[in-house]
Design a protein around this motif. Structure first.
Motif, mmCIF file in Angstrom:
data_model
loop_
_atom_site.group_PDB
_atom_site.id
_atom_site.type_symbol
_atom_site.label_atom_id
_atom_site.label_comp_id
_atom_site.label_asym_id
_atom_site.label_seq_id
_atom_site.Cartn_x
_atom_site.Cartn_y
_atom_site.Cartn_z
ATOM 1 N N THR A 181 51.697 45.742 79.029
ATOM 2 C CA THR A 181 51.555 46.410 80.133
ATOM 3 C C THR A 181 51.971 48.095 79.922
ATOM 4 N N ASP A 182 50.984 48.697 80.810
ATOM 5 C CA ASP A 182 51.166 50.151 80.677
ATOM 6 C C ASP A 182 52.550 50.533 81.087
ATOM 7 N N PRO A 183 53.377 51.454 80.114
ATOM 8 C CA PRO A 183 54.538 52.015 80.593
ATOM 9 C C PRO A 183 54.684 52.374 81.875
ATOM 10 N N ALA A 184 53.890 53.214 82.440
ATOM 11 C CA ALA A 184 54.087 53.698 83.789
ATOM 12 C C ALA A 184 54.205 52.654 84.839
ATOM 13 N N THR A 185 53.309 51.731 84.661
ATOM 14 C CA THR A 185 53.528 50.331 85.544
ATOM 15 C C THR A 185 54.930 49.965 85.642
ATOM 16 N N ILE A 186 55.223 49.719 84.188
ATOM 17 C CA ILE A 186 56.824 48.984 83.999
ATOM 18 C C ILE A 186 57.822 49.861 84.876
ATOM 19 N N THR A 187 57.698 51.196 84.753
ATOM 20 C CA THR A 187 58.829 52.233 85.287
ATOM 21 C C THR A 187 58.586 52.069 86.832
ATOM 22 N N PHE A 234 62.260 62.144 82.371
ATOM 23 C CA PHE A 234 62.155 61.556 81.041
ATOM 24 C C PHE A 234 63.315 60.615 80.874
ATOM 25 N N ALA A 235 64.458 60.891 81.440
ATOM 26 C CA ALA A 235 65.644 59.892 81.172
ATOM 27 C C ALA A 235 65.741 58.670 81.778
ATOM 28 N N LEU A 236 65.109 58.675 83.013
ATOM 29 C CA LEU A 236 64.833 57.543 83.841
ATOM 30 C C LEU A 236 63.695 56.688 83.255
#
Length: 469
Positions: free
Chosen positions: A310-316, A410-412
């Protein structure tokens, strides 16, 4: 510490009783060794705005009132200095760090640094974060205990070295990793941190003295960083790492950052962005496994996706994952105070006439534990962040106003990706199922013992666990 009303009733906060200097030292030792107890006792006695005096610091007002914090964060930043109130970290980061700058220099440096932590550039590091997480956790063995903070520190340091420095495995990579870890461990106990609080103790008495050992490690790290900067200066093309982006940045006069400025900002990222993230991740793993229903809800959300593809942006963007991270930063903030503001001229603040030079320090810990904002504040309850939106004056783990942490996004991003990657790969068990209270580690606050966990077989899933090493 005394009541603000007591101390300001005559509109003169500098009128101190005789013999208070001895109390200053006692208060300083107490805030080093027993910060939570001291803060809670004082708030209970005097309320959410009170004065304090610590050795080596000017008189200051501690605030945990959201209205006062809003008044401070939204006031004209030209009314205050802040960098001069952060001198405690100068030995760690250097005089040119954005943390220590004020006025136009601070604004200029923030403009240069801000683009490196946002947008597509940040998201490009998603796969790198997952790769490093998998590599570090592959060293875990089923049934064998490990310390969460140590593993998370390994992950966060590798992320910093590769994403910020652009370094890959090699001699310099290993040298920086080793020396930085040793530097951090210099102040890893509440007692050792007194060297940062009391400048009179900052004396180089030889290689075996505490401060002398720190100075030599810092010199080693400086040499490695300057070597890297010099080599990069001779490259014809810059990479996508943050050091390369900073070296290619230009100020309004078209001037690049000097080697010393680059060094100090890199040190700031190493210290501010490395250990803080590692500690937050260790706390998150503790709370997720300390409260079983939290783990169950989070796994249910993560299992709805194929995390590995899964795209990292979706996970976050996962709501419960975000809530877990937010609640971790609320209940156990890594830093207890936002950056202070120092009045450049007399000012009326919350009904009080404050003199020039007064320091105002928002207390993150006390604000995050207000029962009127967070009912049952000692209870870990991520649902709080699903049920309502908290203002930046009620929830401020990264500070606020013109001094909010540049690396917040970036940290989150890193925190969420690391947690999602670990929990989708491993079933973990908390070995010490006891309440943990933050303890001082340098200028930040970490879980005592680092959080002991072990990998167990997850019988309920179809995942095949790695065999015991």
């Amino acid at each position: 510490m005394i009541s603000l009303k007591e101390n300001l009733s005559d509109q003169n906060v500098n009128k101190l009783p005789d013999g208070n200097r001895r109390n200053d030292w006692l208060q300083t030792i107490k805030v080093i060794l027993q910060p939570i107890e001291m803060l809670e006792e004082t708030q209970q006695r005097y309320g959410d705005i009170f004065t304090s005096r610590f050795a080596s610091f000017p008189t200051q007002i501690l605030i945990s009132n959201p209205q006062a914090i809003q008044a401070l964060f939204t006031a004209d930043s030209q009314l205050f200095d802040s960098g001069s109130g952060n001198q405690i970290v100068q030995p760690l980061v250097g005089a040119n760090s954005v943390i220590l700058l004020d006025g136009d220099r601070h604004l200029q440096q923030r403009k240069l640094l801000m683009p490196t932590f946002h947008g597509e550039r940040m998201r490009a590091y998603g796969e790198l974060i997952r790769e490093i997480t998998l590599q570090v956790t592959s060293q875990w063995s089923i049934g064998k205990p490990f310390i969460a903070r140590a593993s998370m520190q390994d992950i966060s340091l590798q992320v910093i070295l590769r994403a910020v420095f652009g370094l890959k495995s090699g001699e310099r990579y290993q040298q920086i990793k080793q020396v930085l870890t040793e530097m951090l461990d210099t102040f890893n106990t509440p007692l050792s941190v007194i060297f940062l609080f009391f400048k009179s103790l900052q004396r180089d008495l030889g290689a075996w003295s505490p401060w002398g050992k720190f100075i030599r490690r810092r010199q080693q790290l400086d040499e490695l960083i300057y070597q890297e900067i010099r080599e990069r200066r001779h490259q014809t093309e810059y990479g996508e790492d943050i050091l390369s982006l900073l070296m290619s940045a230009r100020d309004e006069q078209g001037q690049p950052m000097s080697d010393v400025e680059l060094r100090d900002e890199l040190m700031t990222m190493l210290f501010a962005g490395h250990e803080t993230t590692a500690i937050s991740l260790a706390w998150a793993l503790y709370w997720i496994h300390y409260v079983p229903e939290v783990r169950e809800k989070l796994l249910l959300e993560l299992n709805s996706l194929d995390i590995a593809h899964t795209d990292p942006a979706t996970i976050t963007q996962l709501p419960y994952l975000n809530a877990v991270c937010s609640e971790t930063l609320r209940i156990t903030p890594v830093t207890f105070f936002s950056f202070p503001r120092i009045l450049k001229a007399p000012m009326k603040f919350m009904g009080y006439d404050l003199p020039k030079g007064m320091m105002i320090s928002p207390c993150i810990y006390l604000t995050h534990h207000r029962p009127d904002i967070y009912p049952e504040p000692q209870r870990f309850q991520p649902e709080r962040f699903l049920e309502r939106q908290f203002s930046p004056y009620e929830f401020l783990p990264f500070g606020g106003g013109n001094r909010r942490c540049l690396g917040m996004a970036f940290a989150l991003f890193e925190m969420k990706l690391v947690l999602a990657t670990i929990l989708s790969q491993y079933s973990l068990e908390l070995l010490d199922k006891v309440p943990l209270k933050p303890v001082r580690r340098g200028i930040v606050f970490a879980p005592p013992g680092g959080v002991r966990l072990k990998v167990k077989q997850d019988i309920a899933s179809n995942r095949v666990e790695r065999p015991t090493a």
